[in-house]
Scaffold this motif. Structure first.
Motif, mmCIF file in Angstrom:
data_model
loop_
_atom_site.group_PDB
_atom_site.id
_atom_site.type_symbol
_atom_site.label_atom_id
_atom_site.label_comp_id
_atom_site.label_asym_id
_atom_site.label_seq_id
_atom_site.Cartn_x
_atom_site.Cartn_y
_atom_site.Cartn_z
ATOM 1 N N LEU A 227 -1.336 7.236 -5.126
ATOM 2 C CA LEU A 227 -2.693 6.810 -4.741
ATOM 3 C C LEU A 227 -2.987 7.188 -3.292
ATOM 4 O O LEU A 227 -2.090 7.129 -2.452
ATOM 5 N N PRO A 228 -4.236 7.529 -2.976
ATOM 6 C CA PRO A 228 -4.591 7.667 -1.557
ATOM 7 C C PRO A 228 -4.666 6.285 -0.918
ATOM 8 O O PRO A 228 -4.820 5.271 -1.624
ATOM 9 N N LEU A 229 -4.584 6.235 0.405
ATOM 10 C CA LEU A 229 -4.518 4.952 1.119
ATOM 11 C C LEU A 229 -5.699 4.039 0.804
ATOM 12 O O LEU A 229 -5.520 2.848 0.558
ATOM 13 N N ASP A 230 -6.920 4.615 0.771
ATOM 14 C CA ASP A 230 -8.082 3.735 0.577
ATOM 15 C C ASP A 230 -8.069 3.066 -0.799
ATOM 16 O O ASP A 230 -8.424 1.897 -0.934
ATOM 17 N N LEU A 231 -7.600 3.791 -1.827
ATOM 18 C CA LEU A 231 -7.554 3.173 -3.161
ATOM 19 C C LEU A 231 -6.457 2.108 -3.239
ATOM 20 O O LEU A 231 -6.643 1.036 -3.830
ATOM 21 N N ALA A 232 -5.313 2.417 -2.620
ATOM 22 C CA ALA A 232 -4.204 1.443 -2.611
ATOM 23 C C ALA A 232 -4.642 0.177 -1.869
ATOM 24 O O ALA A 232 -4.303 -0.943 -2.273
ATOM 25 N N LEU A 233 -5.429 0.370 -0.808
ATOM 26 C CA LEU A 233 -5.930 -0.789 -0.051
ATOM 27 C C LEU A 233 -6.886 -1.622 -0.909
ATOM 28 O O LEU A 233 -6.775 -2.849 -0.971
ATOM 29 N N GLN A 234 -7.794 -0.928 -1.596
ATOM 30 C CA GLN A 234 -8.746 -1.659 -2.467
ATOM 31 C C GLN A 234 -7.992 -2.482 -3.506
ATOM 32 O O GLN A 234 -8.341 -3.622 -3.792
ATOM 33 N N ILE B 189 0.842 -1.211 0.000
ATOM 34 C CA ILE B 189 0.000 0.000 0.000
ATOM 35 C C ILE B 189 0.879 1.264 0.000
ATOM 36 O O ILE B 189 0.683 2.183 -0.792
ATOM 37 N N LEU B 190 1.881 1.282 0.875
ATOM 38 C CA LEU B 190 2.752 2.465 0.954
ATOM 39 C C LEU B 190 3.545 2.644 -0.346
ATOM 40 O O LEU B 190 3.801 3.781 -0.776
ATOM 41 N N SER B 191 3.913 1.546 -0.976
ATOM 42 C CA SER B 191 4.654 1.636 -2.240
ATOM 43 C C SER B 191 3.776 2.227 -3.333
ATOM 44 O O SER B 191 4.211 3.073 -4.123
ATOM 45 N N ARG B 192 2.508 1.802 -3.386
ATOM 46 C CA ARG B 192 1.590 2.344 -4.403
ATOM 47 C C ARG B 192 1.314 3.821 -4.134
ATOM 48 O O ARG B 192 1.163 4.612 -5.058
ATOM 49 N N MET B 193 1.257 4.189 -2.857
ATOM 50 C CA MET B 193 1.067 5.603 -2.520
ATOM 51 C C MET B 193 2.288 6.406 -2.962
ATOM 52 O O MET B 193 2.166 7.517 -3.478
#
Ligand SMILES: NC(=O)c1ccc[n+]([C@@H]2O[C@H](COP(=O)([O-])OP(=O)(O)OC[C@H]3O[C@@H](n4cnc5c(N)ncnc54)[C@H](OP(=O)(O)O)[C@@H]3O)[C@@H](O)[C@H]2O)c1
Length: 328
Positions: A180-187, A171-175
Motif C-alpha cells: 500500500l502507499p502511505l496515504d492509503l495505509a494511513l486511511q 502503516i509501515l507493515s501494511r506498506m
C-alpha cells in the motif's frame, strides 16, 4: 483505606477504574473521578456496581476545576490520564506538580509532563517523599521501566533502541506486506482507530521522540528535552523504498535510539529476522546491556493493555507504603 483519584475519565480512565474496582488492591478505593469539566467525589469509594459510565451527567457531579480534588485533600494517590500536550506538558503537568506538592503519590500515562519537566517532577517527588510512576508512558503495557530498574539494575545499559509508535509501525507493515502507499495505509489505520484524525505527531516521529526523551532521562540519568532528539518521521517513505528493502530481506521501520549520548528517531532499514522487526501495531524495545547483551521486549504499545502498566505502578506504590508501615 488509600483514596485514589483519577483525572481523565476517558478510554484509559474508565478501563482502569473498572479493573481497580474488580481487583480491590490492598485497600485502595476510587474516591474521585474527573474530566475536563469537573469531578465526582464519592468518599466511600466506588465499587463495580456503582462505577458511573459517565460522570458529567451524575447528580453529584461538581462542575469545577479538578484541582479542587487536591486543594480539598480528597485523595492520597492521583492517576492522571488526560490528553497530552508534548510542548507545554499540560494539562497533566499542573495536576502532577500540584499533587506532588501536596504529598500525593502520582501514576500517569501522560507523556507531556515528563517530556517537558522530567527532572523538576522527579526531584519534587523525591523532596516530598512521594512516588511518581509513569510505566504507561512508553510501550503501553510493556514493563520497560520496572524491568530496567529492578531486573537489570546490576548491569549497565549501553544503548536503547525501539519501535515505539504503533500507528507508524502499522502503516509501515501494511506498506511492506500489502504494497500500500502511505496515504492509503494511513486511511486504513484511521478507520481502525489506530491513528488520530490529526496523525502528524505520529507520522513526523514526535511521539517516538517523546518516548526516547523519557527513556533517556529515566534510565540513563540524562536531562534531555524534545529539541535534543534528531527527528525524522515516515512521511517521505515510499512504496518503492519499502519494495527495494524487501528484496534485500529487510524492511523500513521507524526506530528510536539512544546511543553514545545521541538521541534520534528515523526510518531505518531493519532485517526481517531482527528481534526489533515486529509488525502491525506492536512495539519493541531493545536494551544493549554490558553483561547481558541484547534483550528485546515486544508487546502491545497502546490500548487496554496499557492498564496493565498503570496497575503495576499502583500496586508497587501500595506495596512500598505497606512495607514502610511495617506491614510486609
Ligand atoms: N489510549 C491509549 O492506548 C494510551 C496508551 C498510552 C498512553 N496514553 C495516554 O494516556 C492519556 C489518556 O489517554 P486516553 O486514550 O484515555 O484519552 P481519552 O480517551 O481522550 O480521555 C481523556 C480524558 O481526559 C479528560 N480531559 C481532557 N482535558 C482535561 C483537563 N484539562 N482536565 C481534566 N481532564 C481532562 C477528558 O475529559 P472530557 O471528556 O471532558 O474532554 C477525558 O475524560 C493520554 O495522555 C494518552 O496519550 C494512552
Amino acid at each position: 483505606m488509600i483514596r485514589c483519584g483519577i483525572i481523565g475519565y476517558g478510554f484509559l480512565g474508565k478501563k482502569l477504574a473498572g479493573y481497580l474496582t474488580r481487583y480491590k488492591m490492598r485497600g485502595l478505593a476510587i474516591t474521585a473521578l474527573a474530566n475536563s469539566r469537573g469531578y465526582l467525589y464519592y468518599p466511600k469509594g466506588f465499587d463495580s456496581d456503582n462505577l458511573p459510565a459517565d460522570i458529567t451527567g451524575h447528580t453529584s457531579f461538581r462542575a469545577s476545576n479538578p484541582l479542587e480534588i487536591l486543594e480539598r485533600g480528597l485523595v492520597d494517590l492521583l492517576v492522571t490520564l488526560t490528553p497530552t500536550n508534548v510542548y507545554n506538558g499540560e494539562p497533566g503537568l499542573t495536576y502532577i506538580r500540584e499533587a506532588l506538592k501536596s504529598g500525593v503519590d502520582v501514576v500517569t500515562a501522560d507523556k507531556g509532563p515528563l517530556v517537558v519537566a522530567f527532572r523538576e517532577l522527579t526531584s519534587l517527588a523525591d523532596s516530598m517523599g512521594v512516588f511518581l510512576c509513569y510505566e504507561a508512558t512508553v510501550g503501553g503495557g510493556i514493563p520497560v521501566f520496572s524491568l530496567a530498574r529492578h531486573s537489570l539494575r546490576g548491569d549497565r545499559i549501553l544503548s536503547i533502541k525501539g519501535i515505539l509508535n504503533g500507528t507508524t509501525n502499522y502503516i509501515l507493515s501494511r506498506m511492506h506486506f500489502e504494497g500500500l502507499p502511505l496515504d492509503l495505509a494511513l486511511q486504513e489505520a484511521q478507520m481502525m482507530g489506530l491513528a488520530e484524525r490529526d496523525p502528524s505527531l505520529d507520522l513526523e516521529g514526535i511521539d517516538s521522540a517523546c518516548k526516547i526523551v523519557i527513556l533517556a532521562n529515566a534510565l540513563l540519568g540524562a536531562d534531555r528535552r524534545l529539541e535534543d532528539v534528531k527527528v525524522k518521521g515516515i512521511t517521505q517513505v515510499t512504496s518503492d523504498a519499502i519494495l527495494a528493502a524487501k528484496e534485500l530481506g529487510m524492511t523500513i521501520k521507524l526506530v528510536g535510539s539512544i546511543e553514545g549520548g545521541r538521541l534520534s528517531v528515523a526510518p531505518r532499514l531493519v532485517r526481517l529476522n531482527h528481534p526489533l522487526c515486529v509488525h502491525g501495531s506492536l512495539n519493541a524495545i531493545q536494551f544493549k546491556m554490558e553483561i547481558l547483551g541484547d534483550l528485546t521486549l515486544i508487546g502491545r504499545g497502546a490500548g487496554e493493555s496499557t492498564v496493565s502498566a498503570l496497575l503495576s505502578d499502583i500496586e508497587w506504590i501500595l506495596a512500598q507504603k505497606e512495607a514502610s508501615r511495617g506491614g510486609r
